[in-house]
Design an enzyme around this catalytic site. Structure first.
Site, PDB file in Angstrom:
ATOM      1  N   GLY A 102       0.809  -1.208   0.000  1.00 35.36           N
ATOM      2  CA  GLY A 102       0.000   0.000   0.000  1.00 35.36           C
ATOM      3  C   GLY A 102       0.840   1.253   0.000  1.00 35.36           C
TER       4      GLY A 102
ATOM      5  N   GLN B 146       2.315  10.298   1.586  1.00 37.34           N
ATOM      6  CA  GLN B 146       3.677   9.775   1.655  1.00 37.34           C
ATOM      7  C   GLN B 146       4.564  10.337   0.548  1.00 37.34           C
ATOM      8  OE1 GLN B 146       2.187   5.499   2.156  1.00 37.34           O
ATOM      9  NE2 GLN B 146       4.202   5.488   3.150  1.00 37.34           N
TER      10      GLN B 146
ATOM     11  N   CYS C 298       6.459   0.245   6.999  1.00 37.44           N
ATOM     12  CA  CYS C 298       5.986   1.384   6.234  1.00 37.44           C
ATOM     13  C   CYS C 298       7.110   1.966   5.389  1.00 37.44           C
ATOM     14  CB  CYS C 298       5.468   2.445   7.206  1.00 37.44           C
ATOM     15  SG  CYS C 298       4.780   3.906   6.422  1.00 37.44           S
ATOM     16  N   LEU C 299       6.783   2.371   4.168  1.00 29.65           N
ATOM     17  CA  LEU C 299       7.768   3.017   3.308  1.00 29.65           C
ATOM     18  C   LEU C 299       8.303   4.309   3.930  1.00 29.65           C
ATOM     19  CD1 LEU C 299       5.963   2.637  -0.143  1.00 29.65           C
ATOM     20  CD2 LEU C 299       7.968   1.371   0.651  1.00 29.65           C
TER      21      LEU C 299
ATOM     22  N   HIS D 120      -4.027   0.945   7.849  1.00 28.13           N
ATOM     23  CA  HIS D 120      -2.693   1.562   7.897  1.00 28.13           C
ATOM     24  C   HIS D 120      -2.630   2.737   6.925  1.00 28.13           C
ATOM     25  CE1 HIS D 120       1.847   1.342   8.015  1.00 28.13           C
ATOM     26  NE2 HIS D 120       1.651   1.975   6.868  1.00 28.13           N
ATOM     27  N   GLU D 121      -3.097   2.538   5.692  1.00 29.85           N
ATOM     28  CA  GLU D 121      -3.025   3.604   4.691  1.00 29.85           C
ATOM     29  C   GLU D 121      -3.962   4.756   5.017  1.00 29.85           C
ATOM     30  OE1 GLU D 121      -0.533   3.621   2.813  1.00 29.85           O
ATOM     31  OE2 GLU D 121      -0.010   1.507   3.063  1.00 29.85           O
TER      32      GLU D 121
ATOM     33  N   HIS E 123      -2.463   7.323   7.274  1.00 32.75           N
ATOM     34  CA  HIS E 123      -1.633   8.347   6.627  1.00 32.75           C
ATOM     35  C   HIS E 123      -2.469   9.575   6.250  1.00 32.75           C
ATOM     36  CE1 HIS E 123       2.239   6.371   6.291  1.00 32.75           C
ATOM     37  NE2 HIS E 123       1.657   5.274   5.823  1.00 32.75           N
TER      38      HIS E 123
END
Length: 175
Positions: free
Chosen positions: A47, A52, A96-97, A138-139, A142
């Site tokens: 994702g 981000q 996470c990225l 999670h996304e 953000h």
């Protein structure tokens, strides 16, 4: 299409709350294509969220299809996503990225009902469970200026240094 730069902790922009998407046009679809290319370029990223990459609109992409035994809806572009119902809870490990050096244990709902728009503006509802439900939650965090590290129960016991693996060298054929 382009691979976009990922914002990383401690960048304060990651705490910014995103605004709803109002225009469903070619520019939005072009951005979604860039966001997807950026997700695919990440290390095993299922994702990615628009904040981000420094765009503070309510856009996420989730694709759990690489986990064949996991119930999922394939590659989803979710615009203005909203969880309208949730059930159960479970602790699970997340990465996470935007937090490349750590993973952590986070409590999430095990089942959710989600309402979102697609890049054309049409509204869809999804029933999700398990890993896919976790990834979507999670996304969506953000979009609200939250990272998984904000949700770990204890940074002392539930946050872990990410393991790094050396890339395998390609062997040259014998001459």
């Amino acid at each position: 299409m382009a691979i976009l730069d990922i914002l990383k902790l401690p960048d304060p922009r990651l705490k910014q709350v995103s605004t709803p998407v109002e225009h469903f046009d070619a520019a939005l679809r072009d951005f979604v294509a860039d966001l997807e290319e950026t997700r695919q370029d990440g290390p095993a990223a299922v994702g990615i969220a628009a904040p981000q990459v420094g765009r503070f609109e309510r856009i996420v992409i989730v694709d759990c299809s690489s986990r064949p035994k996991t119930p999922n809806h394939g590659n989803l572009v979710l615009i203005n996503p909203e969880i309208v119902h949730w059930e159960g809870y479970e602790m699970g490990r997340e990465g996470c990225l935007s937090v490349p050096d750590y993973t952590g244990n986070v409590i999430r709902a095990t089942q959710i009902r989600l309402r979102a728009q697609d890049p054309e503006g049409a509204v869809h509802e999804y029933e999700m469970e398990g890993y896919e439900a976790r990834a979507v939650q999670h996304e969506i965090d953000h979009l609200d200026g939250m990272l998984f590290v904000d949700r770990v129960v204890s940074r002392r016991t539930d946050l872990y240094q990410r393991k790094t693996y050396a890339k395998k060298k390609k062997s040259k054929p014998a001459a």
